[in-house]
Design an enzyme around this catalytic site. Structure first.
Site, short mmCIF file in Angstrom:
data_model
loop_
_atom_site.label_atom_id
_atom_site.label_comp_id
_atom_site.label_asym_id
_atom_site.label_seq_id
_atom_site.Cartn_x
_atom_site.Cartn_y
_atom_site.Cartn_z
N LYS A 243 0.93 -1.15 -0.19
CA LYS A 243 -0.08 -0.02 -0.06
C LYS A 243 0.98 1.25 -0.05
CE LYS A 243 -3.27 2.88 2.47
NZ LYS A 243 -3.88 3.05 3.79
N ALA B 163 -9.86 5.78 3.59
CA ALA B 163 -9.70 6.99 4.58
C ALA B 163 -11.10 7.85 4.66
CB ALA B 163 -8.53 7.91 4.28
#
Length: 277
Positions: free
Chosen positions: A116, A203
């Site tokens: 990531k 997020a």
């Protein structure tokens, strides 16, 4: 007979596929911000997730809350997603990605080339650097990584990252840990419509309703950490997020009704009694 846990056979979903690897769960979780390792373990189990992201630099440094983290989960059952959190430049992120790949190998995941990618020089809003992210992604793809880049909800950047060979794109719903929800829904929708790789909303999701909303947009998966880790009961919230992810995905597959500016009666008018009868 269908049960609450089994969707109609006509809507049976396909597994999530990233870089040729199949996953049953469309919810990814993290390992940071929990009150304890025990909380993290219980939450990961309750979420039913297949992928857990791990901050390589924090594990390497034994940062508070990360001591013993690599031994706390069963890496034979959970796929590790090393992340480059804490990296402010492309060069840093590339080095940390390489460390993450070695860490996964040491834990028995010899074929794990996932990373990531986070390049975040902004310490106040934690917004990713698009130029640094693209530069790092290009190099890591050349080195054989399956790159999952964390980005602003920028459709043009998402397409460019896809073109250089990224395995997914991961647009933010709102700033990391803010719990503001999907402030960028319109741009995320464009990314989803344009992408040919999985789109993972990462997020900003703060509640199960927002998780469902993200999946209803057509996202392939969600990555949720803070909303679970900082909840009053982390394991219960992890389960709620898992159910919301499934519900949102099923709703997307089912197809919602169009939005209209006027009412539409749900009861038929045929056979109604005339006023003069």
């Amino acid at each position: 007979m269908q049960t609450l846990n089994s969707p109609p056979s006509s809507l049976r979903d396909q597994p999530l596929v990233i870089a040729g690897r199949s996953f049953q769960s469309r919810l990814m979780t993290g390992t940071g911000k929990y009150r304890s390792i025990a909380d993290m373990q219980a939450s990961v189990a309750a979420s039913g997730c297949d992928i857990v992201t791990v901050a390589v630099r924090r594990v390497q440094a034994n940062a508070p809350g990360h001591e013993g983290l690599t031994q706390a989960l069963d890496w034979q059952k959970i796929w590790m997603l090393p992340n480059t959190a804490g990296c402010a430049t492309a060069e840093e992120a590339i080095r940390v990605a390489r460390l993450g790949r070695e860490m996964a190998k040491l834990l028995g995941q010899e074929e794990n080339n996932f990373v990531k990618l986070e390049v975040i020089p902004d310490s106040k809003y934690l917004l990713p650097d698009p130029i640094g992210t693209l530069a790092a992604a290009e190099q890591l793809v050349k080195e054989g990584f399956a790159v999952l880049p964390y980005i602003n909800a920028d459709p043009l950047l998402a397409k460019r990252l896809e073109e250089v060979g990224c395995a997914t794109v991961m647009p933010l719903g709102s700033p990391i840990g803010s719990g503001q929800g999907l402030r960028n829904a319109a741009n995320i929708q464009i990314i989803i419509e344009s992408a040919t790789v999985p789109v993972v909303i990462d997020a900003g999701i703060g509640s199960p309703s927002e998780a469902a909303q993200g999946m209803e947009l057509g996202a392939d998966a969600l990555l949720i950490n803070t909303a679970i880790a900082q909840a009053g009961n982390s394991a219960a919230m992890a389960r709620a997020m898992a159910l919301a992810t499934e519900a949102g995905r099923l709703a997307y597959l089912a197809g919602r009704i169009p939005v209209k500016a006027y009412a539409s009666a749900s009861s038929p008018t045929i056979g109604t009694i005339a006023p003069n009868q």
